[in-house]
Design an enzyme around this catalytic site. Structure first.
Site, mmCIF file in Angstrom:
data_model
loop_
_atom_site.group_PDB
_atom_site.id
_atom_site.type_symbol
_atom_site.label_atom_id
_atom_site.label_comp_id
_atom_site.label_asym_id
_atom_site.label_seq_id
_atom_site.Cartn_x
_atom_site.Cartn_y
_atom_site.Cartn_z
ATOM 1 N N ARG A 192 73.123 0.118 32.001
ATOM 2 C CA ARG A 192 74.436 0.053 31.337
ATOM 3 C C ARG A 192 75.051 1.430 31.135
ATOM 4 N NH1 ARG A 192 71.882 -3.425 27.135
ATOM 5 N NH2 ARG A 192 70.140 -3.235 28.575
ATOM 6 N N GLU A 216 56.216 0.519 23.401
ATOM 7 C CA GLU A 216 55.364 -0.047 22.352
ATOM 8 C C GLU A 216 54.004 -0.431 22.950
ATOM 9 O OE1 GLU A 216 57.248 -3.258 20.387
ATOM 10 O OE2 GLU A 216 55.734 -3.355 18.803
#
Ligand code: AMP
Length: 180
Positions: free
Chosen positions: A65, A102
């Protein structure tokens, strides 16, 4: 243009999609901003007026994006656009930067000759959203590693609950438009 008006318009046009792409994630969908000509133009006018004074050499956008906003801004500033992509997508010689997620890790890369012959090129980094700041940090390192000077990192949205801006401020100036 007044920043508060822009923030209000962005707030109205960007939508939240709960549990995408997996349960627990609040996904900030900017497609509803892109298909609103008035607000998309307002955003680009704001960014153009903010960055035209800086005499930048390139805008670098983070896949995917960041490509949309970065390329649109680059043409307004009459400068080149440089894509920072996920590993394995760029066809010529690249520099790669690994960063922690993560669970596991990811890698981004940039063409080694992206800033061509401009020494110490002044670069603006742009993406739609900053969460942990891991992607942005790796991208800034890439810009530096090929001889660029990242003047500022710009994000439309800052995801609340992270200290990402402090993390990125160790490397460059940070500008975010809306907290979400
Ligand atoms: P981070 O490296 O954690 O700062 O993640 C930033 C990247 O992941 C950006 O390219 C964002 O487009 C994307 N991203 C992370 N979280 C979200 C979210 N909640 N909604 C939309 N995009 C996200």
């Amino acid at each position: 243009m007044d920043l508060k008006i822009l923030q209000n318009e962005l707030n109205i046009t960007i939508r939240n999609i709960p549990d995408f792409p997996k349960p627990g994630i609040q996904f900030k969908d900017i497609t509803t901003l892109l298909n609103n000509a008035k607000v998309f133009t307002m955003l680009m006018e704001y960014l153009e007026s903010r960055y035209k004074k800086l005499n930048l050499d390139y805008v670098a956008g983070i896949e995917s994006r960041g490509f949309i906003f970065g390329a649109a801004l680059a043409t307004r500033l009459n400068i080149g656009f440089v894509p920072i992509r996920k590993k394995g997508k760029l066809p010529s010689t690249t520099v790669v930067e690994k960063y922690a997620l993560e669970y596991g890790f990811d890698e981004v890369e940039i063409h080694i000759d992206a800033f061509m012959n401009i020494k110490n090129a002044k670069v603006l980094l742009i993406d739609d959203l900053i969460a942990t700041g891991g992607t942005a940090e790796a991208s800034i390192k890439l810009i530096k590693s090929i001889g660029g000077n990242c003047i500022e990192a710009c994000f439309l949205l800052k995801l609340l609950g992270f200290d990402a801006v402090d993390r990125i401020k160790e490397y460059t100036e940070v500008f975010t438009i809306l907290d979400v």
